[in-house]
Design a protein around this motif. Structure first.
Motif, PDB file in Angstrom:
ATOM      1  N   ARG A  64      88.704  65.269  68.281  1.00 48.14           N
ATOM      2  CA  ARG A  64      90.464  64.041  68.418  1.00 48.14           C
ATOM      3  C   ARG A  64      90.702  65.471  67.902  1.00 48.14           C
ATOM      4  NH1 ARG A  64      93.398  62.646  71.701  1.00 48.14           N
ATOM      5  NH2 ARG A  64      95.373  61.919  70.363  1.00 48.14           N
ATOM      6  N   ALA A  65      90.424  66.691  66.623  1.00 55.42           N
ATOM      7  CA  ALA A  65      91.331  67.297  66.467  1.00 55.42           C
ATOM      8  C   ALA A  65      91.817  68.904  67.125  1.00 55.42           C
ATOM      9  CB  ALA A  65      90.544  67.966  65.178  1.00 55.42           C
ATOM     10  N   GLY A  66      90.203  68.934  68.394  1.00 46.81           N
ATOM     11  CA  GLY A  66      90.713  69.899  69.441  1.00 46.81           C
ATOM     12  C   GLY A  66      91.256  69.322  70.139  1.00 46.81           C
ATOM     13  N   ALA A  67      91.298  68.011  70.646  1.00 43.60           N
ATOM     14  CA  ALA A  67      92.739  68.094  71.598  1.00 43.60           C
ATOM     15  C   ALA A  67      94.484  67.676  71.069  1.00 43.60           C
ATOM     16  CB  ALA A  67      92.142  66.511  71.937  1.00 43.60           C
ATOM     17  N   ASP A  68      95.037  67.659  70.099  1.00 42.98           N
ATOM     18  CA  ASP A  68      95.612  67.544  69.273  1.00 42.98           C
ATOM     19  C   ASP A  68      96.040  68.892  69.336  1.00 42.98           C
ATOM     20  OD1 ASP A  68      95.522  64.899  68.705  1.00 42.98           O
ATOM     21  OD2 ASP A  68      95.108  65.410  66.469  1.00 42.98           O
ATOM     22  N   VAL A  69      95.572  70.324  69.211  1.00 42.06           N
ATOM     23  CA  VAL A  69      95.784  71.346  68.973  1.00 42.06           C
ATOM     24  C   VAL A  69      95.809  71.818  70.395  1.00 42.06           C
ATOM     25  CG1 VAL A  69      94.626  73.497  68.797  1.00 42.06           C
ATOM     26  CG2 VAL A  69      94.054  71.821  67.031  1.00 42.06           C
ATOM     27  N   ILE A  70      95.294  71.881  71.058  1.00 38.24           N
ATOM     28  CA  ILE A  70      96.002  71.806  73.420  1.00 38.24           C
ATOM     29  C   ILE A  70      96.944  71.896  72.959  1.00 38.24           C
ATOM     30  CG2 ILE A  70      95.075  71.268  75.022  1.00 38.24           C
ATOM     31  CD1 ILE A  70      93.342  73.621  73.752  1.00 38.24           C
ATOM     32  N   ALA A  71      97.138  69.941  72.323  1.00 36.96           N
ATOM     33  CA  ALA A  71      98.543  69.622  72.734  1.00 36.96           C
ATOM     34  C   ALA A  71      99.671  69.983  72.093  1.00 36.96           C
ATOM     35  CB  ALA A  71      98.449  67.883  72.445  1.00 36.96           C
ATOM     36  N   GLU A  72      99.506  70.362  71.493  1.00 40.43           N
ATOM     37  CA  GLU A  72     100.718  71.200  70.624  1.00 40.43           C
ATOM     38  C   GLU A  72     100.677  72.626  70.756  1.00 40.43           C
ATOM     39  OE1 GLU A  72     101.478  73.538  66.172  1.00 40.43           O
ATOM     40  OE2 GLU A  72      99.588  72.122  66.846  1.00 40.43           O
ATOM     41  N   LEU A  73      99.572  72.763  71.199  1.00 39.37           N
ATOM     42  CA  LEU A  73      99.931  74.445  71.556  1.00 39.37           C
ATOM     43  C   LEU A  73     100.602  74.380  73.564  1.00 39.37           C
ATOM     44  CD1 LEU A  73      97.248  76.325  70.224  1.00 39.37           C
ATOM     45  CD2 LEU A  73      98.905  76.442  69.460  1.00 39.37           C
ATOM     46  N   SER A  74      99.848  73.993  74.202  1.00 41.53           N
ATOM     47  CA  SER A  74     100.630  73.435  75.855  1.00 41.53           C
ATOM     48  C   SER A  74     102.112  72.911  75.081  1.00 41.53           C
ATOM     49  CB  SER A  74      99.346  72.212  76.292  1.00 41.53           C
ATOM     50  OG  SER A  74     100.282  71.594  76.980  1.00 41.53           O
ATOM     51  N   SER A  75     102.598  72.649  74.773  1.00 43.41           N
ATOM     52  CA  SER A  75     104.140  71.975  73.785  1.00 43.41           C
ATOM     53  C   SER A  75     104.698  73.350  74.336  1.00 43.41           C
ATOM     54  CB  SER A  75     104.163  71.814  73.385  1.00 43.41           C
ATOM     55  OG  SER A  75     105.676  71.005  73.454  1.00 43.41           O
ATOM     56  N   ARG A  76     104.603  73.898  73.198  1.00 46.32           N
ATOM     57  CA  ARG A  76     104.856  75.265  72.932  1.00 46.32           C
ATOM     58  C   ARG A  76     104.794  76.417  73.931  1.00 46.32           C
ATOM     59  NH1 ARG A  76     104.077  77.367  67.249  1.00 46.32           N
ATOM     60  NH2 ARG A  76     103.761  75.376  65.800  1.00 46.32           N
ATOM     61  N   LEU A  77     103.618  76.267  74.889  1.00 46.61           N
ATOM     62  CA  LEU A  77     103.625  77.580  76.078  1.00 46.61           C
ATOM     63  C   LEU A  77     104.458  76.805  76.543  1.00 46.61           C
ATOM     64  CD1 LEU A  77     102.700  79.602  77.421  1.00 46.61           C
ATOM     65  CD2 LEU A  77     100.858  78.193  78.410  1.00 46.61           C
ATOM     66  N   ALA A  78     104.696  75.820  77.151  1.00 43.87           N
ATOM     67  CA  ALA A  78     105.606  74.821  78.263  1.00 43.87           C
ATOM     68  C   ALA A  78     107.024  75.513  77.814  1.00 43.87           C
ATOM     69  CB  ALA A  78     106.171  73.249  78.020  1.00 43.87           C
ATOM     70  N   SER A  79     107.591  75.347  76.557  1.00 45.71           N
ATOM     71  CA  SER A  79     108.810  76.210  76.311  1.00 45.71           C
ATOM     72  C   SER A  79     108.507  77.329  76.935  1.00 45.71           C
ATOM     73  CB  SER A  79     109.129  76.440  74.765  1.00 45.71           C
ATOM     74  OG  SER A  79     110.504  76.508  74.488  1.00 45.71           O
ATOM     75  N   VAL A  80     107.948  78.388  76.629  1.00 43.18           N
ATOM     76  CA  VAL A  80     107.465  80.065  77.251  1.00 43.18           C
ATOM     77  C   VAL A  80     108.105  79.897  78.410  1.00 43.18           C
ATOM     78  CG1 VAL A  80     107.115  82.006  77.127  1.00 43.18           C
ATOM     79  CG2 VAL A  80     106.415  80.551  74.697  1.00 43.18           C
ATOM     80  N   GLU A  81     107.306  78.927  79.073  1.00 46.60           N
ATOM     81  CA  GLU A  81     107.722  78.775  80.728  1.00 46.60           C
ATOM     82  C   GLU A  81     108.662  78.839  80.908  1.00 46.60           C
ATOM     83  OE1 GLU A  81     102.974  77.246  81.637  1.00 46.60           O
ATOM     84  OE2 GLU A  81     104.356  75.534  81.020  1.00 46.60           O
ATOM     85  N   GLU A  82     109.407  78.183  80.655  1.00 46.77           N
ATOM     86  CA  GLU A  82     110.521  77.349  80.970  1.00 46.77           C
ATOM     87  C   GLU A  82     111.978  79.069  80.943  1.00 46.77           C
ATOM     88  OE1 GLU A  82     114.439  73.682  80.026  1.00 46.77           O
ATOM     89  OE2 GLU A  82     112.316  73.830  78.615  1.00 46.77           O
ATOM     90  N   GLN A  83     111.506  79.406  80.233  1.00 48.45           N
ATOM     91  CA  GLN A  83     112.432  80.584  79.551  1.00 48.45           C
ATOM     92  C   GLN A  83     111.604  81.825  80.313  1.00 48.45           C
ATOM     93  OE1 GLN A  83     112.534  81.565  75.501  1.00 48.45           O
ATOM     94  NE2 GLN A  83     111.506  79.746  74.952  1.00 48.45           N
TER      95      GLN A  83
END
Length: 230
Positions: free
Chosen positions: A151-170
């Motif tokens: 589960r920890a791996g999935a949580d890390v992926i979700a967190e980094l995906s959210s951070r990357l979404a911000s970069v994608e938007e910018q």
């Protein structure tokens, strides 16, 4: 707090350097002077720069030769170079500037607002690329300590995906801004940034099944060297 980007100003005339500093001071970045091509190359050995403003007509090593040295170094070859010149020998002279690796070629006297706007966009692109590199480093670091399939791996992926979404938007917003400016050099740099963002997204998407316990590629992707960018 975001670290300031460094801008390298290269001109053998002190008054020209002072004028450039006056124009670019509003960007609130770190301005570094170099009074010759040789001095510029020394500065590039120790510091990382977002963009270089390079005078063409200098005694000794001129702007064309300086640019050639910069482009031959792996560490500095991707730094955008804007040539500044007080002379204009027609299309052939301008072509020589682009052939030397410049992203833009501006004749003096130039419009201060236009120069400041161009430099500002390159600084923004540089900062977005730095942010993307930091996210890639964070991704590799966080996943190195996570066992696949938990589960920890999935949580890390979700967190980094959210951070990357911000970069994608910018990145998308900046690309639209550059496209409206109708500047091929800026468009090329924005396109490079978007390709890097897309590679990071693809890496995260590929990692998601592995983190969820469905198999897939290793959790730690290869570093983004940028060598595949045009």
């Amino acid at each position: 707090m975001t670290e300031k980007a460094k801008i390298l100003l290269v001109d053998d005339r002190q008054e020209n350097l002072l004028a450039l500093e006056a124009i670019l001071s509003a960007l609130d970045q770190t301005l570094v002077r170099a009074h010759s091509g040789e001095e510029a190359l020394k500065a590039l050995l120790t510091d990382e720069f977002a963009v270089i403003l390079l005078d063409v007509q200098m005694p000794g090593m001129d702007g064309f030769e300086t640019a050639a040295h910069i482009k031959r170094r792996e560490k500095t070859r991707d730094i955008p170079i804007i040539f500044l010149t007080a002379i204009n020998h027609g299309p052939h002279h301008t072509f020589r500037g682009y052939a030397a690796g410049a992203v833009d070629y501006i004749s003096k006297p130039f419009d201060p607002w236009v120069l400041r706007a161009k430099v500002s966009v390159f600084v923004d692109l540089y900062k977005k690329n730095c942010q993307l590199r930091e996210q890639a480093t964070l991704l590799r670091g966080r996943l190195e300590g996570v066992a696949g399939g938990d589960r920890a791996g999935a949580d890390v992926i979700a967190e980094l995906s959210s951070r990357l979404a911000s970069v994608e938007e910018q990145a998308d917003g900046m690309a639209k801004q550059v496209e409206s400016a109708d500047d091929p050099a800026l468009a090329a740099s924005a396109g490079q940034l978007r390709r890097r963002v897309a590679r990071m997204r693809a890496a995260l998407d590929a990692l998601a099944p592995a983190a969820a316990g469905h198999g897939g590629p290793p959790l730690v992707p290869a570093p983004d060297t940028g060598e595949a960018d045009g």
